[in-house]
Write a protein that holds these residues in place. Structure first.
Motif, mmCIF file in Angstrom:
data_model
loop_
_atom_site.group_PDB
_atom_site.id
_atom_site.type_symbol
_atom_site.label_atom_id
_atom_site.label_comp_id
_atom_site.label_asym_id
_atom_site.label_seq_id
_atom_site.Cartn_x
_atom_site.Cartn_y
_atom_site.Cartn_z
ATOM 1 N N GLY A 13 0.812 -1.214 0.000
ATOM 2 C CA GLY A 13 0.000 0.000 0.000
ATOM 3 C C GLY A 13 0.842 1.260 0.000
ATOM 4 O O GLY A 13 0.567 2.217 -0.741
ATOM 5 N N ASN B 231 2.703 -6.997 4.162
ATOM 6 C CA ASN B 231 1.865 -6.678 5.318
ATOM 7 C C ASN B 231 0.540 -6.057 4.904
ATOM 8 O O ASN B 231 -0.455 -6.164 5.616
ATOM 9 C CB ASN B 231 2.614 -5.740 6.260
ATOM 10 N N CYS C 83 9.001 -9.260 -9.778
ATOM 11 C CA CYS C 83 10.287 -8.678 -10.155
ATOM 12 C C CYS C 83 10.960 -8.217 -8.870
ATOM 13 O O CYS C 83 10.460 -7.326 -8.187
ATOM 14 C CB CYS C 83 10.034 -7.502 -11.109
HETATM 15 C C1 LIG Z 1 -0.635 -9.191 11.360
HETATM 16 C C2 LIG Z 1 -0.519 -7.728 11.125
HETATM 17 C C3 LIG Z 1 -1.524 -6.899 11.583
HETATM 18 C C4 LIG Z 1 -1.446 -5.529 11.377
HETATM 19 N N1 LIG Z 1 -2.484 -4.752 11.767
HETATM 20 C C5 LIG Z 1 -2.480 -3.441 11.512
HETATM 21 C C6 LIG Z 1 -3.600 -2.642 11.846
HETATM 22 O O1 LIG Z 1 -4.621 -3.148 12.336
HETATM 23 N N2 LIG Z 1 -3.547 -1.322 11.602
HETATM 24 C C7 LIG Z 1 -2.451 -0.746 11.060
HETATM 25 O O2 LIG Z 1 -2.449 0.458 10.893
HETATM 26 N N3 LIG Z 1 -1.384 -1.482 10.685
HETATM 27 C C8 LIG Z 1 -1.367 -2.815 10.908
HETATM 28 N N4 LIG Z 1 -0.287 -3.583 10.543
HETATM 29 C C9 LIG Z 1 0.872 -2.934 9.936
HETATM 30 C C10 LIG Z 1 0.657 -2.690 8.448
HETATM 31 O O3 LIG Z 1 0.253 -3.876 7.826
HETATM 32 C C11 LIG Z 1 1.918 -2.226 7.781
HETATM 33 O O4 LIG Z 1 2.473 -1.165 8.490
HETATM 34 C C12 LIG Z 1 1.640 -1.721 6.365
HETATM 35 O O5 LIG Z 1 0.719 -2.506 5.685
HETATM 36 C C13 LIG Z 1 2.915 -1.713 5.619
HETATM 37 O O6 LIG Z 1 2.648 -1.453 4.256
HETATM 38 P P1 LIG Z 1 3.829 -1.399 3.244
HETATM 39 O O7 LIG Z 1 3.257 -1.094 1.941
HETATM 40 O O8 LIG Z 1 4.880 -0.524 3.780
HETATM 41 O O9 LIG Z 1 4.451 -2.860 3.337
HETATM 42 P P2 LIG Z 1 4.105 -4.212 2.602
HETATM 43 O O10 LIG Z 1 2.668 -4.323 2.311
HETATM 44 O O11 LIG Z 1 4.735 -5.293 3.370
HETATM 45 O O12 LIG Z 1 4.817 -4.032 1.230
HETATM 46 C C14 LIG Z 1 6.192 -4.186 1.042
HETATM 47 C C15 LIG Z 1 6.373 -4.863 -0.250
HETATM 48 O O13 LIG Z 1 7.733 -4.844 -0.627
HETATM 49 C C16 LIG Z 1 8.005 -5.995 -1.373
HETATM 50 N N5 LIG Z 1 9.442 -6.196 -1.426
HETATM 51 C C17 LIG Z 1 10.265 -6.498 -0.408
HETATM 52 N N6 LIG Z 1 11.518 -6.651 -0.848
HETATM 53 C C18 LIG Z 1 11.513 -6.415 -2.181
HETATM 54 C C19 LIG Z 1 12.503 -6.414 -3.203
HETATM 55 N N7 LIG Z 1 13.766 -6.685 -2.941
HETATM 56 N N8 LIG Z 1 12.123 -6.133 -4.461
HETATM 57 C C20 LIG Z 1 10.835 -5.855 -4.739
HETATM 58 N N9 LIG Z 1 9.867 -5.844 -3.820
HETATM 59 C C21 LIG Z 1 10.184 -6.125 -2.556
HETATM 60 C C22 LIG Z 1 7.246 -7.043 -0.599
HETATM 61 O O14 LIG Z 1 6.996 -8.187 -1.380
HETATM 62 C C23 LIG Z 1 5.974 -6.318 -0.216
HETATM 63 O O15 LIG Z 1 4.921 -6.537 -1.103
HETATM 64 C C24 LIG Z 1 -0.324 -4.965 10.736
HETATM 65 C C25 LIG Z 1 0.698 -5.800 10.275
HETATM 66 C C26 LIG Z 1 0.587 -7.173 10.451
HETATM 67 C C27 LIG Z 1 1.679 -8.055 9.930
#
Ligand SMILES: Cc1cc2nc3c(=O)[nH]c(=O)nc-3n(C[C@H](O)[C@H](O)[C@H](O)COP(=O)(O)OP(=O)(O)OC[C@H]3O[C@@H](n4cnc5c(N)ncnc54)[C@H](O)[C@@H]3O)c2cc1C
Lengths: 417, 1010
Positions: free
Chosen positions: A42, A72, A207
């Motif tokens: 996201g 996540n 990728c």
């Molecule tokens: C069980 C759980 C419950 C949660 N509950 C809540 C909640 O109720 N409320 C709240 O506010 N937050 C909550 N969180 C936290 C929240 O989910 C995260 O803070 C947020 O979704 C992170 O989003 P992001 O896009 O940064 O990370 P992610 O969605 O993890 O995206 C990171 C992406 O990077 C990709 N990636 C990694 N390395 C590479 C690479 N080398 N090359 C290309 N791509 C790569 C991964 O595949 C992944 O898709 C929760 C988390 C968990 C695990």
């Protein structure tokens, strides 16, 4: 963008849904982009979206190693709120909440934001002092919130055990943010991917970024499993994998990666129509539109990149759940899983420039970044486009660990890290 | 008439034990050994539920864990259980079951009208609509969606049952007691290994319970019985029936759920726990979890009466039930021919075997031919008829590629369709800890590839479907596992029973049966029947760009049901592969997550519930005395601390006023036993303390005590307390009550990781000492009466020293310290003597008007003195300078956190600083703790954000001073003495307050030094 609506559904129903168009393309990477965002969660997708929408940068790519939202974003319990303690936090989380409130219409994709309110329970006198302090700060920072007593909590959440004697940690009261709630995790990933695609952004899945090339302290491109991509701006938005990406650029981040688990029950008829969190007994709950109880807990204690936690955490979390909501005892756990969360020592995120020019990090959201997804993307886009932070994320730079201006949100983060 | 569909004989039910039960209010009969599902079928009831989205009629489909349909609400009142699968619910006398998610009844469900709109409700429709007008989402759409949520209903009362947990180690855990699992158990058990064998069924035997295969010339079940008897005789073997291994975690940790009394009644009839969770740590894990038949996916394949072929056989052979009068068997492989024979042998008419394979040649096929069962080779069922039950099928000829049908439509009447699309190994438990899988062309399914740790798969779950092969694999897995723990070699010792060799012809993979129309236009072909998910949904998802199997799953809700896609998911992957034009091996499956089948949440909690057991309760040795003297308690950390001691009729305020008055004017006694205590010993103890506290400790002599603060690495105050030097190499350290464990962890971390060279040993002694704290002008008088062996005079025993002595004849340590600002002593005795010495003190104090006081009065007294409470006045973001504790920061040495104190933010001039506050308008008004402070007089109305200038950490009414006092953190507070700030309250009030010194009482400290 071709619009989704009840009319487009009806029209397509007539042709048996044979003519629906793609929500997004699946392009091959170009040779060069003006900016590359690593991570199709996201935060990464909304960063790209606001780069295009607010800053006119459209020659950009989002690079995802697996499938969109598979990190996540697709694993979280989707609680949204902005009632954080410190002014800097209130600013960025509230920005996020405001953006949530308009995003369904803005990108024409139903994110199913359900502002059913969020309660954070207090179980002892110190909890209540902290709640009082936070809610007062929230109000003065323009964030909605009130303090409820045990009686009011019971009225709002009839299934909760507010007995003073028949429980180990009685409920003394709670904070309540009416505008808080939950939203649909997949919808966010898909809706933002579609919006990105519509603005001309290449969203590239399957990728993996394997290296970050630099010359004279300046980013020159990224190596990926689909080849080298030239670019002078890289935004890393990879949550639990941030440390790995930082390593590719020869820098260290003040983050630790840990498993965070969650679970759902079998779907049952509605029993709770708000979101209730308890930091003291480590469990929180809401009920999905499908009827499942969505239940979360504290992080696992050890570090690791595996998206697997210990069953003991689940056991403790369910004991806490039964203690607080005795009627759930006979309901059944359907599925449990884990994500890998990146935690900063002060439980606040990093949206930051780095010692490498053109390399930016957006991470450290830990257990609670879902709610901030849009605010984070919005600020990070500003940071990348202008090579300097927006006032809303100025405080969240890496520098704070040198200057000591940390933003300690352990109390408000809902779970103890 | 009762049980009209029961066969005359056969089955593993006990016909001498009839049981009465009700379904949707109708009273029915079954037998012991029945499941609710088999008993319903025996009574001719096949319509049991409605689907989630479209409310289509749903019948009993499977015969076990895989059934997606047969969800019922069992029982009523506090014991009611929603969403039980009738196929896994053992029948008991008086069982009461009702259909769910339908109104007014399962036969006539008004919500079935949803079906009319189904063209508007393709996969993911909700992402595309309900957006306009915006305000309707909250008010109209969402509330309706939420109302439609869920299947069954939660109980409304607490659970009358209790649950248990058991921890077990074993050499070999074997999951599944079918032929492979039994063989493995025999092989490992005979060698003397400690074996646990568990199976979710009420009886061991697995597939042998429901089929008619022979072993050693006898029915297979006879062999199983003999095996079980032998296993029972082995001392080290534990057999657990009705026990599901639901999760496989790291390092051989497997969680099992044993259903102890569920087969006897809604709630435990005999006081035993209803269910028990076994937490097994196994050295070796053998998985013998079998395989699940997957149905074929054809148009309108969801009608009641359409079942996997093996379920049909199970109902006939195991339960003696006739699931229909006239059946059509539809298959792509040989195994369903056995079902045709089972039907035929029990006098059930088989209208046809429709086999998508143009030709097939095997023992079973031959037998079917001999029985003159009509076989349609190279044909397919393209559609079905029926309302609430299937009444017929349409059959057409398949083309060579298997992707189209042509020719004449054959209409066959039937009330039962038994379909088989092949078998899927149950690889769930193999996959949980990260075991990999590969696609096996020969069975057109996924089989285990690399297992994690000492895990072995045997039998059908390993893709080996032949009975003989299963047993050999079981023996071999048992041998390998036993050898892995040192019992014999990997060579099989036991002998496999003889099986007839069966020639088989290969299966013809078919994920989706073509129909006359192209896919979105054809009638619905259900993949996941619980969620009404169809092959058209998968195609739509792919068309819209949702190309990963995880996206397809999520977009179409495939496998999200309570069966977690046990029947549908592999078909879904195959259909996705077809839609994507890719190889199914590449498309793969979604992740298998625990629980294998749903697990009662109460069974996770076990007995760890309620005021005594949910979380350890810590009580001081004098707890009962406090209770007897009317104390109310406060939870502090894990401790119960007396909060205050109201006398009958006294308000809290009156009690506090009295307690503090008595303490300031006579003497008060406080139970201080909860304070954390750490015994620090070793030649480097002084050096150690010098590094962890901010002030210098090396020069403090034996017999003296000192107040110290500890910082975390970021320079923020972490904890504080008084520590005393007992001997050259020995200190008694105290911490806050709530911080004790954290401090010990912190100190150990430094000792073990940063300063391994220091010879220091830390022991928590919190529970070993009872601490009785006396304060007030008469404190010395009371102590004098109790304690012997110390000269108590001010000169001989000054403030901040300690002495060995006897208290009431018991060896004691006496400290001269004070947290109230009064003359104070603390008597520490071995905890077992705590109450005894307390009694002596109480006795001695009577003549001086001694009063017990609790934490609240303690807070007031210390606040009057401006003493902080770490954790209340500090929050992890304040440093010692903020508290004006510069004097405690040594300049001569390093200590944890020192480095951080010179960072720019720590030196920032506008930091919040510790001050006192008094109220202006009403001097007795207590500012709420947690109140914020601003300069803006009308902050409630002013535009937000309003700049914050500080907040109140502690706030009380001080009867001693006659006005309220508060402690607060205020920006630049120390330079703003006498400034006025405003505290806007949620109810609209604004409290004006003036900044003062935080020391309100006896600023020179004369009272404690007398
Ligand atoms: C069980 C759980 C419950 C949660 N509950 C809540 C909640 O109720 N409320 C709240 O506010 N937050 C909550 N969180 C936290 C929240 O989910 C995260 O803070 C947020 O979704 C992170 O989003 P992001 O896009 O940064 O990370 P992610 O969605 O993890 O995206 C990171 C992406 O990077 C990709 N990636 C990694 N390395 C590479 C690479 N080398 N090359 C290309 N791509 C790569 C991964 O595949 C992944 O898709 C929760 C988390 C968990 C695990």
């Amino acid at each position: 963008m071709r619009k989704y609506s009840i009319f487009s559904l009806a029209r397509n129903a007539l042709s048996h849904h044979e003519n629906w168009w793609q929500a997004w393309r699946s392009p091959e990477p170009k040779k060069r982009y003006d900016a590359v965002i690593i991570g199709g969660g996201g935060h990464g997708l909304s960063t790209a979206y606001y780069l295009a929408k607010e800053h006119g940068m459209t020659n950009i790519a989002v690079i995802e190693k697996g499938w969109l939202g598979g990190g996540n974003t697709g694993r979280n319990t989707t609680i949204i709120r902005s009632n954080y303690l410190w002014t800097a936090s209130a600013g960025i989380y509230e920005k996020g909440l405001k953006l949530w409130e308009g995003i369904t219409q803005e990108v024409n994709f139903n994110m199913m934001l359900s502002q059913r309110g969020v309660l954070n329970l207090g179980h002892n006198l110190q909890d209540m002092r902290t709640i009082e302090r936070r809610v007062n700060a929230n109000r003065l920072n323009g964030v909605d919130g009130v303090v409820l007593n045990a009686q009011q909590v019971k009225e709002m959440v009839p299934i909760i055990n507010t007995s003073e004697t028949n429980t180990r940690f009685p409920v003394l009261g709670s904070s309540y943010q009416p505008r808080g709630g939950i939203a649909r995790h997949d919808a966010l990933a898909w809706g933002m991917a579609r919006a990105c695609d519509d603005l001309g952004i290449d969203v590239i899945q399957q990728c993996e970024v394997t290296g970050i090339r630099r010359e004279d302290g300046q980013v020159t491109g990224v190596d990926t499993t689909k080849g080298f991509i030239e670019t002078n701006k890289v935004g890393a938005v990879t949550a639990g994998n941030s440390g790995v990406i930082a390593d590719m650029a020869g820098i260290r981040l003040p983050v630790q990666s840990r498993p965070l688990q969650a679970l759902v029950s079998e779907p049952i008829k509605p029993v709770i129509d708000t979101v209730v969190m308890s930091g003291a007994v480590h469990v929180y709950i809401s009920q999905s539109d499908k009827g499942e109880l969505v239940i979360g807990a504290g992080v696992d204690k050890y570090n690791g990149y595996g998206q697997k936690g210990s069953i003991s955490v689940i056991e403790e979390q369910l004991a806490a759940l039964v203690e607080l909501y005795p009627i759930v005892s006979r309901l059944r756990l359907l599925r449990h899983w884990a994500g890998c969360v990146d935690v900063c020592p002060d439980a606040s995120p990093l949206l930051t420039k780095t010692p490498v020019d053109g390399l930016y990090f957006n991470c450290g959201w830990g257990t609670g970044g879902w709610k901030a997804t849009l605010g984070s993307g919005w600020c990070f886009a500003h940071t990348i486009a202008n090579d300097e932070p927006h006032p809303l994320n100025e405080a969240f730079s890496m520098k704070r660990f040198e200057t000591g201006a940390v933003i300690d949100e352990h109390g408000a983060a809902g779970v103890a890290h | 008439m009762s049980q009209t569909k029961r066969l005359q004989s056969g089955g593993r039910i006990d016909r001498s034990k009839p049981l009465t039960f009700t379904f949707n209010g109708q009273s029915l009969q079954g037998y012991e050994g029945d499941t609710l599902a088999s008993a319903l079928l025996a009574n001719g009831i096949s319509l049991v539920s409605r689907s989630f989205k479209l409310h289509r009629p749903r019948g009993i489909m499977g015969a076990g864990a895989e059934c997606p349909n047969s969800l019922v609400q069992v029982g009523r009142g506090a014991g009611t259980i929603p969403n039980l699968r009738a196929t896994q619910t053992e029948l008991y006398q008086g069982l009461e079951a009702n259909s769910v998610n339908c109104w007014p009844s399962v036969k006539f469900d008004v919500n079935a009208v949803t079906g009319l709109f189904s063209p508007l409700l393709p996969a993911g429709f909700y992402y595309k609509t309900f957006k306009w007008p915006k305000s309707w989402w909250d008010k109209v759409y969402e509330p309706r969606i939420r109302k439609a949520a869920g299947f069954g209903k939660a109980p409304t009362e607490p659970d009358p049952d209790r649950y248990d947990k058991k921890n077990r180690h074993c050499d070999v855990l074997i999951v599944g007691a079918g032929p492979a699992g039994l063989a493995a158990a025999l092989e490992a058990g005979r060698r003397g290994a400690r074996v646990i064998l568990c199976d979710e069924q009420n009886e061991f035997g697995g597939s042998l319970l429901a089929n008619r295969q022979y072993l050693d010339g006898k029915p297979g079940i006879e062999w199983a019985k003999t095996a079980v008897a032998e296993l029972e005789s082995l001392e080290e073997v534990t057999l657990l029936a009705r026990t599901t291994a639901f999760g496989h975690y790291h390092h051989g940790f497997v969680s099992l759920l044993e259903r102890v009394t569920d087969h006897m009644g809604l709630t435990s009839p005999d006081g035993r726990p209803r269910q028990r969770q076994w937490r097994v740590r196994a050295n070796q894990v053998v998985l013998a979890t079998g395989a699940i038949e997957r149905p074929l996916v054809f148009c309108n394949n969801d009608r009641p009466g359409i079942m996997p072929a093996s379920a049909v056989s199970t109902y006939i052979n195991r339960y003696g039930v006739r699931p229909g009068q006239r059946a059509v068997v539809f298959t792509n492989n040989d195994s369903a021919y056995q079902t045709a024979l089972d039907l035929n042998d029990h006098g059930i008419d088989v209208a046809a075997i429709v086999d998508v394979r143009p030709e097939s040649d095997s023992v079973l096929v031959d037998r079917a031919r001999k029985e003159e069962i009509p076989i349609y080779g190279g044909y397919a069922v393209v559609d079905t008829r029926g309302g609430q039950h299937v009444s017929g099928v349409k059959v057409m000829r398949l083309n060579g590629r298997g992707d189209g049908v042509y020719g004449e439509i054959h209409h066959l009447d039937c009330d039962l369709v038994a379909s088989s699309g092949g078998w899927n190994p149950v690889i769930h438990l193999h996959s949980h800890p990260g075991g990999t899988m590969r696609y096996d062309e020969s069975i057109a399914s996924f089989v285990p590839d690399q297992a994690v740790g000492n895990t072995y798969n045997a039998g059908a779950c390993n893709g080996n479907f032949a009975l003989g092969g299963c047993i050999t694999e079981g023996l071999s897995a048992g041998a390998t596992a036993a050898a892995g723990v040192g019992f014999g070699s990997e060579d099989i010792e036991g002998e496999a029973p003889a099986t007839g060799k069966q020639q088989e012809s290969p299966l013809r993979p078919m994920w989706r049966v073509p129909s006359r129309k192209a896919i979105p236009r054809a009638p619905k072909q259900f993949i996941d029947v619980q969620n009404d998910q169809t092959s058209a949904d998968v195609y739509l998802a792919v068309r819209e760009g949702y190309r990963s199997i995880e996206h397809i799953k999520r977009y179409t809700a495939m496998g999200f049901g309570t069966d977690q896609g046990k029947l549908g998911n592999i078909n879904g992957a195959g259909i996705a592969a077809e839609a994507l034009g890719e190889d199914i091996a590449k498309v793969g499956t979604t992740t298998f997550r625990p629980a294998y089948t749903p697990v009662t949440m109460g069974a996770f909690a076990g007995r760890e519930l309620g005021p005594e057991r949910f979380h350890a309760v810590r009580k001081t040795p004098m707890h009962k005395w406090h209770v007897d003297h009317g104390a109310l308690f406060e939870n502090v950390g894990d401790w119960k601390r007396p909060w205050y001691y109201p006398k009958p009729g006294e308000s809290m305020r009156e009690a506090l006023d009295r307690e503090s008055y008595q303490t300031r004017h006579a003497v008060g006694v406080l139970d201080a036993s909860t304070l954390g205590k750490i015994d620090v010993r070793g030649p480097d103890a002084a050096e150690f303390l010098n590094r962890v506290y901010t002030s210098g400790w090396k020069t403090m002599e034996v017999g003296k005590a000192r107040y110290g603060i500890m910082l975390s690495e970021d320079g923020m105050i972490m904890d504080d307390g008084v520590s005393a030097r007992i001997a050259e190499d020995h200190y008694h350290m105290t911490t806050t009550t709530g911080g004790a464990a954290r401090v010990l962890g912190h100190l150990e971390e430094y000792l073990q990781t940063e300063w391994p060279e220091l010879q220091v040993y830390l022991t928590s002694t919190t529970d070993q000492w009872a601490a009785i704290s006396l304060a007030g002008p008469h404190a010395r008088d009371v102590v004098a009466k109790v304690v012997s062996g110390v000269d108590l005079s001010g000169g001989a025993f000054p403030f901040m020293t300690w002495r060995d002595c006897e208290a009431a004849g018991v060896p004691a340590r006496l400290f001269r310290i004070s947290f109230s600002g009064e003359l104070g002593f603390e008597i520490n005795v071995q905890a077992n003597y705590g109450q005894y010495v307390w009694d002596a003190v109480w006795e001695a104090g009577q003549e001086y008007g001694i009063t017990p006081y609790g934490t609240e009065t303690m807070h007031i007294l210390r606040a009057e003195k401006g003493f902080i409470i770490a954790g209340q006045d500090t929050d992890g973001s304040v440093n010692p300078m903020d508290f004006g504790m510069h004097g405690l920061l040594s300049k001569k040495k390093d200590y944890i956190g020192r480095r951080s104190l010179s960072r720019p933010d720590a030196m920032r001039e506008d930091r919040e600083q510790f001050v006192g506050l008094v109220t202006l308008e009403d001097p007795k008004e207590i500012i709420p703790e947690g109140a914020q402070l601003v300069e803006e007089p009308n902050a409630n109305e002013a535009p937000k954000p309003v700049p914050l200038h500080g907040y109140v950490t502690s706030s009380y009414y001080s009867s001693t001073l006659g006005h309220s006092i508060a402690l607060a953190m205020v920006k630049r507070g120390r330079e703003r003495m006498d400034d006025v700030l405003y505290s806007p309250q949620a109810d609209g009030r604004v409290i004006q307050c003036r900044i003062t010194s935080p020391v309100f009482y006896d600023p020179k400290g004369e009272r404690q030094n007398v």
